[in-house]
Design an enzyme around this catalytic site. Sequence first.
Site, PDB file in Angstrom:
ATOM      1  N   THR A 137       3.149  -8.945  62.564  1.00 28.20           N
ATOM      2  CA  THR A 137       2.615  -9.691  61.425  1.00 28.20           C
ATOM      3  C   THR A 137       1.529 -10.647  61.923  1.00 28.20           C
ATOM      4  O   THR A 137       1.512 -11.003  63.101  1.00 28.20           O
ATOM      5  CB  THR A 137       3.735 -10.430  60.665  1.00 28.20           C
ATOM      6  OG1 THR A 137       4.414 -11.288  61.579  1.00 28.20           O
ATOM      7  CG2 THR A 137       4.717  -9.448  60.041  1.00 28.20           C
ATOM      8  N   THR A 150       0.407 -14.024  61.827  1.00 30.59           N
ATOM      9  CA  THR A 150       0.640 -15.263  62.570  1.00 30.59           C
ATOM     10  C   THR A 150       1.449 -14.994  63.831  1.00 30.59           C
ATOM     11  O   THR A 150       1.171 -15.557  64.894  1.00 30.59           O
ATOM     12  CB  THR A 150       1.349 -16.315  61.687  1.00 30.59           C
ATOM     13  OG1 THR A 150       0.524 -16.593  60.548  1.00 30.59           O
ATOM     14  CG2 THR A 150       1.600 -17.609  62.453  1.00 30.59           C
ATOM     15  N   CYS A 151       2.411 -14.115  63.730  1.00 33.35           N
ATOM     16  CA  CYS A 151       3.263 -13.799  64.879  1.00 33.35           C
ATOM     17  C   CYS A 151       2.453 -13.159  66.006  1.00 33.35           C
ATOM     18  O   CYS A 151       2.640 -13.505  67.181  1.00 33.35           O
ATOM     19  CB  CYS A 151       4.400 -12.870  64.454  1.00 33.35           C
ATOM     20  SG  CYS A 151       5.370 -13.511  63.073  1.00 33.35           S
ATOM     21  N   SER A 152       1.566 -12.243  65.659  1.00 31.12           N
ATOM     22  CA  SER A 152       0.780 -11.515  66.662  1.00 31.12           C
ATOM     23  C   SER A 152      -0.457 -12.264  67.139  1.00 31.12           C
ATOM     24  O   SER A 152      -0.882 -12.098  68.273  1.00 31.12           O
ATOM     25  CB  SER A 152       0.327 -10.160  66.102  1.00 31.12           C
ATOM     26  OG  SER A 152       1.425  -9.304  65.952  1.00 31.12           O
TER      27      SER A 152
END
Length: 157
Positions: A45, A47-49
Amino acid sequence: MIKIGQNIPSSMLSELTSEGMSNHNTDELFANKRVVLFAVPGAFTPTCSNAHLPGYIALADQFNAKGIDMIACVSVNDAFVMKAWCDDQAAGDILMLGDGDASFTKALGLEMDTAGFGGVRSQRYAMVIENGVVTNLFIEEPKQFEVSKAEYVLEAL
């Protein structure tokens, strides 16, 4: 919801390595170690990546210098997805753990229902665990990314 001073709940988390599938009992995984565990709503996703995982990758040496034995990332994804994300992000210094059925996340009391996005997922958080006990806890407000950032957690150590 988990609180500072409480033991991490006993649960199983999975990891896919080049040797195959490993299932980790949290009692053993967090015993006799000082660990930073952070959770993301979903692998791959934005923000996560783009920010959450890369921050921990970039600062891994600084965490180690402050006495952190292990950095682990958990998500309500299966171990296959977590391995693919690890490979994509070159996150070899981070233990990438799948909580496929959300049992660990639910035991922590940190689940959220994203409905059509993905169903039950983890809230975004980070914590420091010392010998199985939570010593620092940083839970994000919905749709925020501040207190679980690697830089913020590192500064708090």
